[in-house]
Write a protein that holds these residues in place. Structure first.
Motif, PDB file in Angstrom:
ATOM      1  N   ASP A 140     -43.164 -36.202  -4.317  1.00  0.00           N
ATOM      2  CA  ASP A 140     -44.521 -35.704  -4.434  1.00  0.00           C
ATOM      3  C   ASP A 140     -44.888 -35.026  -3.128  1.00  0.00           C
ATOM      4  O   ASP A 140     -44.717 -35.598  -2.061  1.00  0.00           O
ATOM      5  CB  ASP A 140     -45.451 -36.870  -4.715  1.00  0.00           C
ATOM      6  N   GLU A 141     -45.418 -33.821  -3.217  1.00  0.00           N
ATOM      7  CA  GLU A 141     -45.735 -33.083  -2.003  1.00  0.00           C
ATOM      8  C   GLU A 141     -46.930 -33.644  -1.261  1.00  0.00           C
ATOM      9  O   GLU A 141     -47.201 -33.242  -0.140  1.00  0.00           O
ATOM     10  CB  GLU A 141     -45.898 -31.594  -2.278  1.00  0.00           C
ATOM     11  N   SER A 142     -47.630 -34.602  -1.817  1.00  0.00           N
ATOM     12  CA  SER A 142     -48.757 -35.207  -1.109  1.00  0.00           C
ATOM     13  C   SER A 142     -48.286 -36.003   0.112  1.00  0.00           C
ATOM     14  O   SER A 142     -49.090 -36.316   0.985  1.00  0.00           O
ATOM     15  CB  SER A 142     -49.568 -36.104  -2.043  1.00  0.00           C
ATOM     16  N   ARG A 190     -47.650 -28.432   2.802  1.00  0.00           N
ATOM     17  CA  ARG A 190     -48.117 -28.368   1.407  1.00  0.00           C
ATOM     18  C   ARG A 190     -48.580 -26.955   1.065  1.00  0.00           C
ATOM     19  O   ARG A 190     -48.345 -26.475  -0.036  1.00  0.00           O
ATOM     20  CB  ARG A 190     -49.257 -29.361   1.174  1.00  0.00           C
TER      21      ARG A 190
END
Length: 81
Positions: A12-14, A21
């Protein structure tokens, strides 16, 4: 702890810092493989001076090494997801 985790670790790019991001939002929104210069333009960087793009190129290459965008042999980046 890695500042930029491997894609398979988090998925997950979070988990990435904000600047990374933003890069990951720009690359897949392009109509195809994207050059660092185009990403720099989108980020509002001074793209006329090559040295201003090198830190961005380093970030994108670091992301490629961690499995996020793919750095093609011609130097362009594509989304690998």
């Amino acid at each position: 702890m890695l500042l930029n985790p491997h894609r398979c670790d988090e998925g997950d790019e979070s988990a990435l810092p904000g600047g990374y991001r933003r890069i990951l939002q720009i690359v897949p929104s392009a109509d195809g493989p994207v050059q660092v210069r185009a990403v720099g333009q989108e980020l509002g960087l001074e793209v006329a001076v090559r040295g201003k793009l090198e830190p961005l190129r380093a970030k994108m290459t670091k992301l490629d090494g961690r499995g996020w965008p793919y750095n093609r042999p011609d130097g362009r980046f594509t989304a690998c997801w």
